[in-house]
Motif scaffolding. Sequence first.
Motif, short mmCIF file in Angstrom:
data_model
loop_
_atom_site.label_atom_id
_atom_site.label_comp_id
_atom_site.label_asym_id
_atom_site.label_seq_id
_atom_site.Cartn_x
_atom_site.Cartn_y
_atom_site.Cartn_z
N PHE A 1 2.00 25.34 20.87
CA PHE A 1 1.80 25.14 19.44
C PHE A 1 2.84 24.16 18.90
O PHE A 1 2.52 23.24 18.14
CB PHE A 1 1.90 26.48 18.72
CG PHE A 1 1.72 26.37 17.24
CD1 PHE A 1 0.47 26.17 16.70
CD2 PHE A 1 2.81 26.44 16.39
CE1 PHE A 1 0.30 26.05 15.33
CE2 PHE A 1 2.65 26.31 15.02
CZ PHE A 1 1.38 26.13 14.50
N MET B 1 0.85 -1.19 0.00
CA MET B 1 0.00 0.00 0.00
C MET B 1 0.89 1.24 0.00
O MET B 1 1.62 1.51 0.95
CB MET B 1 -0.87 -0.02 1.28
CG MET B 1 -1.86 1.09 1.32
SD MET B 1 -3.08 0.69 2.58
CE MET B 1 -3.69 2.32 2.96
N GLN C 1 -10.21 1.92 0.67
CA GLN C 1 -8.88 2.53 0.56
C GLN C 1 -8.02 2.23 1.78
O GLN C 1 -6.83 2.05 1.66
CB GLN C 1 -9.00 4.05 0.44
CG GLN C 1 -9.45 4.52 -0.92
CD GLN C 1 -9.62 6.03 -0.91
OE1 GLN C 1 -10.38 6.56 -0.11
NE2 GLN C 1 -8.92 6.72 -1.78
N THR C 2 -8.65 2.22 2.95
CA THR C 2 -7.87 2.00 4.16
C THR C 2 -7.83 0.52 4.52
O THR C 2 -7.41 0.16 5.61
CB THR C 2 -8.47 2.79 5.34
OG1 THR C 2 -9.87 2.47 5.44
CG2 THR C 2 -8.34 4.28 5.12
N LYS C 3 -8.30 -0.33 3.58
CA LYS C 3 -8.23 -1.80 3.75
C LYS C 3 -8.98 -2.30 4.98
O LYS C 3 -8.58 -3.29 5.59
CB LYS C 3 -6.78 -2.28 3.79
CG LYS C 3 -5.96 -1.74 2.64
CD LYS C 3 -5.69 -2.81 1.62
CE LYS C 3 -5.16 -2.21 0.33
NZ LYS C 3 -3.96 -2.82 -0.17
N PHE D 1 2.17 11.34 14.70
CA PHE D 1 1.00 10.67 14.17
C PHE D 1 1.24 10.23 12.72
O PHE D 1 0.98 9.09 12.35
CB PHE D 1 -0.19 11.63 14.24
CG PHE D 1 -1.47 11.06 13.74
CD1 PHE D 1 -1.99 9.92 14.31
CD2 PHE D 1 -2.16 11.66 12.71
CE1 PHE D 1 -3.17 9.39 13.86
CE2 PHE D 1 -3.33 11.14 12.24
CZ PHE D 1 -3.84 10.00 12.82
N VAL D 2 1.80 11.15 11.93
CA VAL D 2 2.09 10.84 10.52
C VAL D 2 3.11 9.71 10.44
O VAL D 2 2.97 8.79 9.63
CB VAL D 2 2.59 12.11 9.78
CG1 VAL D 2 3.10 11.73 8.40
CG2 VAL D 2 1.49 13.13 9.68
N PHE E 1 1.53 6.43 11.16
CA PHE E 1 0.69 6.06 10.04
C PHE E 1 1.54 5.40 8.95
O PHE E 1 1.18 4.37 8.41
CB PHE E 1 0.01 7.33 9.50
CG PHE E 1 -1.07 7.07 8.51
CD1 PHE E 1 -2.26 6.53 8.93
CD2 PHE E 1 -0.88 7.37 7.19
CE1 PHE E 1 -3.27 6.28 8.03
CE2 PHE E 1 -1.88 7.14 6.28
CZ PHE E 1 -3.08 6.59 6.69
N PHE F 1 -8.01 11.46 4.27
CA PHE F 1 -7.01 11.79 5.27
C PHE F 1 -6.68 13.28 5.24
O PHE F 1 -6.73 13.97 6.25
CB PHE F 1 -5.74 10.95 5.03
CG PHE F 1 -4.68 11.17 6.06
CD1 PHE F 1 -4.75 10.54 7.29
CD2 PHE F 1 -3.62 12.04 5.81
CE1 PHE F 1 -3.78 10.75 8.24
CE2 PHE F 1 -2.65 12.26 6.75
CZ PHE F 1 -2.73 11.62 7.98
N VAL G 1 1.99 20.66 19.78
CA VAL G 1 0.93 20.12 18.91
C VAL G 1 1.53 19.66 17.59
O VAL G 1 1.22 18.59 17.09
CB VAL G 1 -0.15 21.20 18.67
CG1 VAL G 1 -1.09 20.77 17.58
CG2 VAL G 1 -0.91 21.49 19.94
N PRO H 1 -13.69 5.09 1.30
CA PRO H 1 -12.63 5.14 2.32
C PRO H 1 -12.40 3.80 3.04
O PRO H 1 -11.26 3.44 3.34
CB PRO H 1 -13.12 6.21 3.29
CG PRO H 1 -13.92 7.14 2.45
CD PRO H 1 -14.57 6.26 1.40
N SER I 1 1.37 1.38 7.71
CA SER I 1 0.96 1.03 6.36
C SER I 1 2.04 0.23 5.65
O SER I 1 1.76 -0.58 4.79
CB SER I 1 0.63 2.30 5.56
OG SER I 1 1.73 3.15 5.59
N ILE J 1 1.28 5.23 -0.03
CA ILE J 1 0.47 6.40 0.30
C ILE J 1 1.14 7.66 -0.24
O ILE J 1 2.32 7.89 0.00
CB ILE J 1 0.31 6.53 1.82
CG1 ILE J 1 -0.53 5.35 2.31
CG2 ILE J 1 -0.37 7.84 2.19
CD1 ILE J 1 -0.66 5.30 3.79
#
Lengths: 240, 265
Positions: free
Chosen positions: B5, A1, B94-96, B15-16, B19, A203, B8, B91, B23, A3
């Motif tokens: 800030f 996959m 796409q996100t399996k 988080f990215v 991800f 996303f 954050v 979606p 994947s 992205i």
Amino acid sequence: MNIAFDFWAVFEQWPLLLTGVAWTLGLTSLSGIFGLSLGVVMAWARLEAVRPNHDLHRKKISRVLDILDKLILFYVELIRNTPFIVQLFFIFFGLPALGLRLSAEVASVLAMVINLSAYSCEIVRAGLEATPPAQVQAGESLGLKPVQIFKHVVLPPALFKVWPALVSQIIIVMLGSAVCGQISTEELSYSANLIQSRNFRAFESFITAAFIYLLLSIAIRWLLNKVGRQVIFKGMVSHD
Amino acid sequence: MTKSFLNVLRLCLLFVAMFAISSASNAQNALDGILKSKSIKIAIPTDFPPYGFVGLDMQPQGLDVEMAQYIAQKLGAKVELVPVSSPNRIPYLQTKKVDLVISTLGKNPDREKVIDFTFAYAPYYQAVYAPKSLSIKSFNDLAGKTISATRGALEDTELTKLAPPSAQIKRFEDNSSTVAAFVAGQVQVVATGASVAASMIQKNPQLGAEYKLLIKDSPCFVGVAKGEDTLRTKVNEIISAAHKNGDLEKLSMKWLSRSTGELPE
């Protein structure tokens, strides 16, 4: 996959996002003003009902206040113990059955006003109850009428005490407005959803929306705290 | 303020990164996975009678549901039905979260950019419905009217192109809300699929709603994630065989009371 992020596909829809932000801010300010006002009125009524009453002539009024107190309590518990989306759907899909047909936008504002008023009633009441009795007596000794005492002596310091909690509640209501998109109000999450349904960039759409919500929350909190300090509660100091 | 800030921002980056890692480890071929685990996840509608709806026994049923069970059986796998709504079915693929989408999915160029389609398995069309008292002869007659449609569904995207700018398209999250808005009188016109409209008219005779305009003939296809060519080829074989031996025709007659007609490959 594999992205590949394509944020441009979301950003090129900026007019939609801007409309969404405008609606979200509009809904929030309207519900903030009316919800808070209603909350203050209800908090006042509840406080009057429980205040020990030495004046015999006011017995009749106090009975009316007693009933009002029970009604408000019922309202507050009803709203605080049911989900916002159910309240919204009831107003939009349910009320037409009773002959009351409101547009999606009006239904959204109404639902948010109802929701905020219930929560802010309890927050403001906490502030009012924290008022020292001597403060009221001081007002009485100056010959002020009960309404004047409430308006000038009791309410301002009470609001000052609970202002941070009220600001938080307004932000919670703003974030809650995200579900108003479900009844076709074109607020920010509606825009994000629409963009996502067009270009399938879920996303990117939602992270963009989340980021905008974050900025809005920070901006609103900053603004309301500033306005509170410098305009509404000018010259007051915290004794805590 | 600047410090929080930055915090954050740091969280966002984390988080990215998470991800990306999750994947990367997900590289197994879907068909192999299905054959090995003997189970397949298929997205089906539950608000779209007679294609997919919840029966009195609270179990999903309908044409799409039976098609899902049929394909699973031919693959020798146990089917796990995943209820989806019209806007989130792509979606999910796409996100399996699912291996296949059998959810009255129509084919269009935008969708073909992000997912792949098998052969068609059932007929379907979308149309505009309104009360008899409202005169609507062409798309231009929709000017100034309020119309409900399900966001992201074909009727939404097509109608956005076909209707004049003064028509107000109110978009809802799923078919139930789209229909509920029309039934409650919040909109004057509803754009939806033939089957949904049929059950709406049947349950609400007081509306006096009728068929007005055809938006699009769009047979249903099975959606497969991009890159899962082995799975797509396998499902195509199953659909071809079912078309030849009359199983698709039986399914269509059972749920739609009409023939499949021409089904595009």
